[in-house]
Write a protein that holds these residues in place. Structure first.
Motif, PDB file in Angstrom:
ATOM      1  N   LEU A   1     110.313 136.084   4.673  1.00  0.00           N
ATOM      2  CA  LEU A   1     109.741 134.881   5.410  1.00  0.00           C
ATOM      3  C   LEU A   1     108.487 135.296   6.150  1.00  0.00           C
ATOM      4  CD1 LEU A   1     110.417 131.803   6.144  1.00  0.00           C
ATOM      5  CD2 LEU A   1     111.824 132.728   7.893  1.00  0.00           C
ATOM      6  N   ALA A   2     108.770 136.545   6.989  1.00  0.00           N
ATOM      7  CA  ALA A   2     107.757 136.622   8.025  1.00  0.00           C
ATOM      8  C   ALA A   2     106.084 136.920   7.318  1.00  0.00           C
ATOM      9  CB  ALA A   2     108.054 137.815   8.783  1.00  0.00           C
ATOM     10  N   PHE A   3     106.151 137.395   6.041  1.00  0.00           N
ATOM     11  CA  PHE A   3     105.197 137.832   5.377  1.00  0.00           C
ATOM     12  C   PHE A   3     104.384 136.186   4.967  1.00  0.00           C
ATOM     13  CE2 PHE A   3     102.646 138.381   1.409  1.00  0.00           C
ATOM     14  CZ  PHE A   3     101.944 139.739   1.738  1.00  0.00           C
ATOM     15  N   VAL A   4     105.237 135.511   4.235  1.00  0.00           N
ATOM     16  CA  VAL A   4     104.428 134.244   3.732  1.00  0.00           C
ATOM     17  C   VAL A   4     104.213 133.094   4.990  1.00  0.00           C
ATOM     18  CG1 VAL A   4     105.474 134.238   1.697  1.00  0.00           C
ATOM     19  CG2 VAL A   4     106.795 133.135   3.612  1.00  0.00           C
TER      20      VAL A   4
ATOM     21  N   LEU B   1     109.736 117.408  -4.910  1.00  0.00           N
ATOM     22  CA  LEU B   1     111.175 117.301  -4.566  1.00  0.00           C
ATOM     23  C   LEU B   1     111.790 118.546  -4.790  1.00  0.00           C
ATOM     24  CD1 LEU B   1     113.327 115.406  -3.387  1.00  0.00           C
ATOM     25  CD2 LEU B   1     114.145 114.956  -5.533  1.00  0.00           C
ATOM     26  N   TYR B   2     112.048 119.553  -3.694  1.00  0.00           N
ATOM     27  CA  TYR B   2     112.530 120.899  -4.180  1.00  0.00           C
ATOM     28  C   TYR B   2     113.814 121.166  -3.681  1.00  0.00           C
ATOM     29  CZ  TYR B   2     112.134 121.973   0.929  1.00  0.00           C
ATOM     30  OH  TYR B   2     112.141 121.689   2.134  1.00  0.00           O
TER      31      TYR B   2
ATOM     32  N   HIS C   1     109.316 126.135 -11.773  1.00  0.00           N
ATOM     33  CA  HIS C   1     109.042 124.828 -11.795  1.00  0.00           C
ATOM     34  C   HIS C   1     108.168 124.604 -10.604  1.00  0.00           C
ATOM     35  CE1 HIS C   1     112.796 124.746 -14.230  1.00  0.00           C
ATOM     36  NE2 HIS C   1     111.826 124.458 -15.393  1.00  0.00           N
ATOM     37  N   ARG C   2     108.532 125.201  -9.413  1.00  0.00           N
ATOM     38  CA  ARG C   2     107.722 124.777  -8.263  1.00  0.00           C
ATOM     39  C   ARG C   2     106.314 124.783  -8.651  1.00  0.00           C
ATOM     40  NH1 ARG C   2     111.543 126.339  -2.773  1.00  0.00           N
ATOM     41  NH2 ARG C   2     113.578 125.935  -3.817  1.00  0.00           N
ATOM     42  N   VAL C   3     106.013 126.340  -8.910  1.00  0.00           N
ATOM     43  CA  VAL C   3     104.774 126.707  -9.215  1.00  0.00           C
ATOM     44  C   VAL C   3     104.044 125.814  -9.911  1.00  0.00           C
ATOM     45  CG1 VAL C   3     103.178 128.759  -9.689  1.00  0.00           C
ATOM     46  CG2 VAL C   3     105.434 129.102  -8.408  1.00  0.00           C
ATOM     47  N   ASP C   4     104.774 125.498 -11.363  1.00  0.00           N
ATOM     48  CA  ASP C   4     104.059 124.696 -12.436  1.00  0.00           C
ATOM     49  C   ASP C   4     103.724 123.284 -11.622  1.00  0.00           C
ATOM     50  OD1 ASP C   4     103.802 123.850 -15.275  1.00  0.00           O
ATOM     51  OD2 ASP C   4     105.169 122.188 -14.430  1.00  0.00           O
TER      52      ASP C   4
ATOM     53  N   ASN D   1     109.185 127.522   1.651  1.00  0.00           N
ATOM     54  CA  ASN D   1     108.230 126.508   0.859  1.00  0.00           C
ATOM     55  C   ASN D   1     107.040 125.922   1.285  1.00  0.00           C
ATOM     56  OD1 ASN D   1     108.767 125.420  -2.010  1.00  0.00           O
ATOM     57  ND2 ASN D   1     108.958 123.338  -0.839  1.00  0.00           N
ATOM     58  N   TYR D   2     107.169 125.444   2.789  1.00  0.00           N
ATOM     59  CA  TYR D   2     106.021 125.002   3.272  1.00  0.00           C
ATOM     60  C   TYR D   2     104.879 126.138   3.276  1.00  0.00           C
ATOM     61  CZ  TYR D   2     108.487 121.046   5.346  1.00  0.00           C
ATOM     62  OH  TYR D   2     109.069 119.786   5.446  1.00  0.00           O
ATOM     63  N   ALA D   3     105.413 127.374   3.407  1.00  0.00           N
ATOM     64  CA  ALA D   3     104.467 128.245   3.875  1.00  0.00           C
ATOM     65  C   ALA D   3     103.498 128.676   2.243  1.00  0.00           C
ATOM     66  CB  ALA D   3     105.083 129.904   4.046  1.00  0.00           C
ATOM     67  N   ILE D   4     104.515 128.772   1.234  1.00  0.00           N
ATOM     68  CA  ILE D   4     104.068 128.995  -0.158  1.00  0.00           C
ATOM     69  C   ILE D   4     103.021 127.883  -0.578  1.00  0.00           C
ATOM     70  CG2 ILE D   4     104.406 129.782  -2.451  1.00  0.00           C
ATOM     71  CD1 ILE D   4     106.796 130.962  -1.449  1.00  0.00           C
ATOM     72  N   SER D   5     103.414 126.771  -0.179  1.00  0.00           N
ATOM     73  CA  SER D   5     102.497 125.634  -0.496  1.00  0.00           C
ATOM     74  C   SER D   5     101.218 125.547   0.267  1.00  0.00           C
ATOM     75  CB  SER D   5     103.259 124.287  -0.070  1.00  0.00           C
ATOM     76  OG  SER D   5     104.341 124.208  -0.595  1.00  0.00           O
ATOM     77  N   ARG D   6     101.278 125.902   1.375  1.00  0.00           N
ATOM     78  CA  ARG D   6      99.911 126.139   2.102  1.00  0.00           C
ATOM     79  C   ARG D   6      99.043 127.325   1.524  1.00  0.00           C
ATOM     80  NH1 ARG D   6      96.613 123.075   4.144  1.00  0.00           N
ATOM     81  NH2 ARG D   6      96.110 123.920   2.134  1.00  0.00           N
TER      82      ARG D   6
END
Length: 417
Positions: free
Chosen positions: A65-68, A250-251, A259-262, A306-311
């Motif tokens: 979590l700290a990394f992303v 919607l996750y 599926h999230r990445v797709d 999820n917020y972080a990876i989205s960004r």
């Protein structure tokens, strides 16, 4: 590894970063236990390069979590510094009766359950608009269930009446799920339907109805709705008309990380094509009173990841929004360190879509002062925006009068520092 780069490369890399970014990222990348593949992603972010779908999947599967969070915050601050956006808005939900059946939905009632729902008339909705006369709201957000009487003619009349009554009010209305039905029923193309609604006063489109695009998941949770491709096509046409919209996911239910990445990949591709998306809004699955209640909700840690990876992944989206009524005020505050720069608005209304699903906020309304203080409490700069991100007011140095009243809420005295 950074150690293998030439001095010239390192100098160029450093010149692109603030001193704070550089020290933070250096500390992160010098961890001897860091996975080499994650290290390479960190370098890509430092250089401002796009990460791949495989990189995003790796972040979901392996990254701490700290990394992303660190990478996402670097990107967030490059784009916006400490600026955090909100607006003054209210919602109208014409009906929660719907012809569709979605497994995750706690909000809608089928036609056979019609007596348990609501179906507002044109006059009902205009009364809701008029309730805000004299108040500095800038946006009305209109979404609801799909029913035959809420057709193209109805919404043209509604939007026209809203604009006639209050021309300055921005209408952000309806999702592709609604438009697909409305335009098909009216036997008009997407383009023609939108042209008629724009003439009536429609200004922008929200991001709802996206859920998960991948057909394997969409078929299981929302088989009645328009497909993922149809959702994207409707936004594509909207963008081609010079208009802006948002996008959601919607996750946290039956989808995998792949599926999230797709889902994000399809959005990033359309954004490369049109540039019409403003904001990406991850929406957390809530399991109260729906057909997926047996599925455990994901944790706050997963929300922040999820917020972080989205960004990190959606490099061509200007904004990442945390919808505070869904996740609660505290998590919304935390999200501002994980790539989020927008926490939506005052939502000063009777919103039911998420409260009925078990969201953290059962009475989703905050005063402007509440939102400003929420943002300032975590060291960010609160900016009131309009729907298209024009700045209305910078509240960074603003001090509210003691005991100021906002729609029945009496604010506490401000302690000046």
């Amino acid at each position: 590894m950074l150690a293998n780069r030439t001095s010239a490369e390192l100098l160029l890399l450093s010149s692109r970063m603030t001193m704070n970014e550089q020290s933070t990222l250096n500390a992160l990348l010098q961890d001897p236990l860091l996975d080499p593949a994650l290290h390479a992603i960190g370098v890509s972010v430092a250089e401002g390069r796009r990460i791949s779908d495989d990189d995003a999947l790796l972040l979901y599967e392996k990254a701490p979590l700290a990394f992303v969070g660190t990478l996402a915050n670097i990107i967030r601050e490059r784009k916006h510094g400490g600026k955090t956006y909100f607006n003054r808005n209210f919602h109208i939900e014409p009906t929660n009766v719907c012809i569709y059946t979605c497994q995750f939905c706690s909000y809608s009632r089928l036609i056979k359950q019609r007596e348990d729902g609501w179906e507002y008339s044109m006059d009902d909705m205009m009364d809701m608009v008029k309730a805000y006369d004299g108040e500095p709201v800038t946006e009305v957000h209109i979404v609801g269930g799909v029913m035959p009487q809420y057709n193209l003619t109805f919404y043209k009349d509604l939007f026209s009446r809203i604009k006639a009554h209050r021309p300055d009010l921005h209408i952000k209305g309806l999702t592709p799920v609604e438009y697909y039905y409305i335009f098909k029923k009216a036997k008009v193309s997407y383009e023609e339907g939108f042209r008629q609604l724009i003439e009536a006063g429609l200004d922008s489109m929200p991001g709802g109805g996206a859920e998960i695009f991948h057909p394997d998941i969409r078929q299981q949770i929302a088989s009645d709705k328009c497909t993922g491709e149809q959702w994207l096509d409707i936004h594509r046409v909207w963008h081609q008309l010079g208009k802006r919209s948002n996008a959601t996911i919607l996750y946290g239910h039956i989808e995998s990380y792949a599926h999230r990445v797709d889902h994000m990949a399809r959005l990033r591709q359309l954004q490369d094509e049109t540039g019409g998306f403003q904001t990406f809004i991850p929406l957390k699955f809530r399991n109260q009173d729906n057909q997926m209640s047996h599925i455990r909700e994901v944790t706050t840690v997963e929300d922040l990841r999820n917020y972080a990876i989205s960004r990190i992944y959606l490099d061509n989206f200007d904004h990442i929004k945390a919808y505070w009524p869904m996740i609660g005020r505290s998590v919304a505050q935390m999200s501002l360190a994980f790539g989020v720069d927008d926490i939506d608005g005052t939502i000063d209304d009777t919103t039911k879509i998420y409260s009925m699903a078990g969201s953290e906020e059962q009475n989703p309304a905050l005063s402007t002062k509440d939102l400003v203080q929420l943002i300032k409490a975590v060291g960010r700069q609160p900016l009131e925006r309009d729907t298209l991100y024009g700045i209305i007011m910078d509240y960074t140095d603003h001090v509210f009068p003691d005991e100021e009243v906002y729609r029945g809420y009496t604010a506490l005295p401000v302690v000046q520092r």
